[in-house]
Design a protein around this motif. Structure first.
Motif, PDB file in Angstrom:
ATOM      1  N   VAL A  16       0.680  -1.172   0.033  1.00 43.26           N
ATOM      2  CA  VAL A  16      -0.009   0.055   0.214  1.00 43.26           C
ATOM      3  C   VAL A  16       0.724   1.217   0.023  1.00 43.26           C
ATOM      4  N   GLY A  17       2.358   1.187   0.292  1.00 45.47           N
ATOM      5  CA  GLY A  17       3.097   2.307   0.242  1.00 45.47           C
ATOM      6  C   GLY A  17       4.356   2.057   0.452  1.00 45.47           C
ATOM      7  N   ALA A  53       8.913  -1.555   0.952  1.00 44.00           N
ATOM      8  CA  ALA A  53       7.398  -1.631   0.929  1.00 44.00           C
ATOM      9  C   ALA A  53       6.815  -1.932   2.231  1.00 44.00           C
ATOM     10  N   VAL A  54       5.511  -1.144   2.302  1.00 45.50           N
ATOM     11  CA  VAL A  54       4.579  -1.232   3.285  1.00 45.50           C
ATOM     12  C   VAL A  54       3.398  -2.293   2.949  1.00 45.50           C
ATOM     13  N   VAL A  55       3.258  -3.561   3.562  1.00 48.17           N
ATOM     14  CA  VAL A  55       2.245  -4.638   2.950  1.00 48.17           C
ATOM     15  C   VAL A  55       1.358  -4.646   4.125  1.00 48.17           C
ATOM     16  N   VAL A  56       0.209  -4.836   3.590  1.00 50.93           N
ATOM     17  CA  VAL A  56      -1.300  -5.040   4.612  1.00 50.93           C
ATOM     18  C   VAL A  56      -1.580  -6.641   4.375  1.00 50.93           C
ATOM     19  N   VAL A 116     -13.448  -4.697   0.843  1.00 51.76           N
ATOM     20  CA  VAL A 116     -11.999  -4.995   0.919  1.00 51.76           C
ATOM     21  C   VAL A 116     -11.170  -3.903   0.657  1.00 51.76           C
ATOM     22  N   ASP A 117      -9.900  -3.991   0.771  1.00 50.64           N
ATOM     23  CA  ASP A 117      -9.013  -2.668   0.523  1.00 50.64           C
ATOM     24  C   ASP A 117      -9.280  -1.684   1.255  1.00 50.64           C
ATOM     25  N   LEU A 118      -9.129  -1.828   2.828  1.00 52.99           N
ATOM     26  CA  LEU A 118      -9.652  -0.939   3.418  1.00 52.99           C
ATOM     27  C   LEU A 118      -8.419   0.147   4.260  1.00 52.99           C
ATOM     28  N   VAL A 119      -7.325  -0.109   3.631  1.00 53.66           N
ATOM     29  CA  VAL A 119      -6.065   0.880   4.242  1.00 53.66           C
ATOM     30  C   VAL A 119      -5.461   1.512   2.896  1.00 53.66           C
ATOM     31  N   GLY A 120      -5.288   1.127   1.775  1.00 51.00           N
ATOM     32  CA  GLY A 120      -4.759   1.678   0.784  1.00 51.00           C
ATOM     33  C   GLY A 120      -5.189   2.992   0.503  1.00 51.00           C
ATOM     34  N   PRO A 121      -6.646   3.277   0.219  1.00 49.17           N
ATOM     35  CA  PRO A 121      -7.152   4.337  -0.018  1.00 49.17           C
ATOM     36  C   PRO A 121      -6.976   5.603   0.873  1.00 49.17           C
TER      37      PRO A 121
END
Length: 415
Positions: A16-17, A53-56, A116-121
């Protein structure tokens, strides 16, 4: 400490970043999400670093993405889908959080719709998915509850059944308003949409289901420049007619927060239009009047005139209450078509409680109206009928001074 997360078949990992800032923000986000237990939210399990890389890491959701599932087969499945997403968003918003990228690839169809994908955005690198993100979000604005609701409306239209598109557009028009302040809350959408059709669980073809149970963002999600690279089940021939019938029954009070039917015993039926009555502007003041009526009085009069038009099956009068080209006019046009096709109301009545001006600026005004609608029946030309229970609600009317009178531009739930 940097490390590589081992492969887990029961989890999905998404980068995610990068860097310490994104790691800190991602961990704060996951900590906040961990307080939520709603079944429609895929809450992440952990945040790790793989080199920079930051991985969730998130639970693997068994099911198929809405992107792969395509369109619902009938209105009942569509209502189940949209209400499920709205309820999940309502839980997210109630905690002070937003999603930021509601799109078909970020909705899993399982026992219930799951976001889903509750962190990246939320990390500031994305602008949502083109075609679903609200205009202010696509322009680079931060995630917001209003943006989530706009995206919900766009997703709902993308999943609407064939032959149901025009009805879906009428129901979703308030969600897609360009002005974020007039869009309804997700919780109001979840309450209101069940009046369209009885929710029926949707089970897309198992052959479409991806074994991976993806929790990865849509590849079309737009990134910021330089960033780290979404109770009415009838025979198919009559479903559309039923949905339109109930949609018309909703009207302006579609998105208002229901609080029960108390106090309706004193509600009087709306008067039928008098064929000998002189013509009047929608706000009850002739267009030649020197002074404009107070917006609060106008909003109350417009609401009463709307119920009167519905009770009298007066399509022209219904349209005249709204501004041409507005979201309110789009909904009124759908309802007017139903009236011309023979839709009739029986026993509909209105009790106005209060009207309060929230904002007034020149030719525009925003007014909160508190009212009660009595229990009534809608009957179609073929004899089909829908009973609508009495409700007490509030609605926020956006008015515009147009053609010598106050008219309605948009309607939403009060905050």
């Amino acid at each position: 400490m940097r490390h590589v997360t081992p492969l887990r078949l029961d989890r999905v990992a998404r980068a995610v970043g990068s860097g310490d800032r994104d790691e800190r923000l991602a961990r704060e986000r996951v900590a906040a999400l961990s307080e939520l237990t709603h079944p429609g939210l895929c809450v992440p399990l952990d945040v790790v670093r793989e080199d920079d890389a930051v991985v969730v890491c998130s639970p693997r959701v068994p099911g198929v993405t809405l992107e792969d599932a395509g369109r619902c087969a009938d209105p009942g499945e569509w209502v189940w889908l949209v209400v499920g997403i709205a309820e999940a968003l309502a839980a997210l918003h109630a905690s002070g959080l937003t999603h930021g990228d509601i799109a078909p690839a970020n909705v899993m169809i399982a026992r219930a719709p799951v976001l889903v994908d509750l962190v990246g955005p939320s990390l500031g690198h994305e602008r949502g998915t083109p075609g679903f993100a609200a205009p202010e979000r696509a322009a680079g604005g931060p995630p917001s509850a209003a943006d989530d609701v706009h995206a919900l409306g766009a997703v709902a239209l993308a999943a609407a059944p064939e032959g149901f598109r025009s009805d879906a557009e009428a129901w979703m028009a308030p969600l897609l308003a360009r002005d974020p302040s007039v869009r309804p809350a997700a919780a109001a959408v979840a309450r209101g949409l069940v009046r369209c059709a009885e929710p029926q669980p949707w089970r897309p073809d198992a052959a479409v289901e991806r074994e991976s149970g993806s929790a990865v963002a849509d590849a079309r999600t737009q990134r910021a420049p330089g960033a780290w690279r979404w109770a009415l089940r009838r025979s198919p021939a009559r479903v559309a007619a039923v949905a339109g019938l109930v949609a018309a029954a909703g009207g302006w009070w579609l998105w208002g927060p229901e609080v029960g039917a108390s106090g309706l015993a004193a509600t009087a039926p709306a008067a039928s239009p008098s064929p000998t009555a002189p013509a009047a502007s929608p706000a009850g003041v002739a267009s030649s009047a020197v002074a404009r009526p107070d917006p609060a009085i106008a909003a109350a009069t417009l609401t009463a005139a709307r119920v009167e038009a519905l009770a009298g099956a007066d399509a022209a009068a219904l349209l005249d209450l709204t501004v041409d080209g507005s979201a309110a006019r789009a909904l009124a046009e759908k309802e007017a078509a139903q009236l011309r096709a023979g839709l009739r109301a029986e026993g509909i009545g209105l009790a106005l409680r209060s009207a309060t001006v929230v904002d007034e600026d020149g030719d525009r005004a925003v007014v909160d109206v508190d009212y009660a609608i009595a229990a009534h029946v809608w009957r179609a030309a073929d004899g089909m009928r829908v009973e609508v229970p009495g409700v007490t609600e509030e609605a926020r009317l956006t008015l515009a001074w147009s053609e010598g009178a106050w008219r309605v531009v948009d309607v939403s739930a009060t905050p």
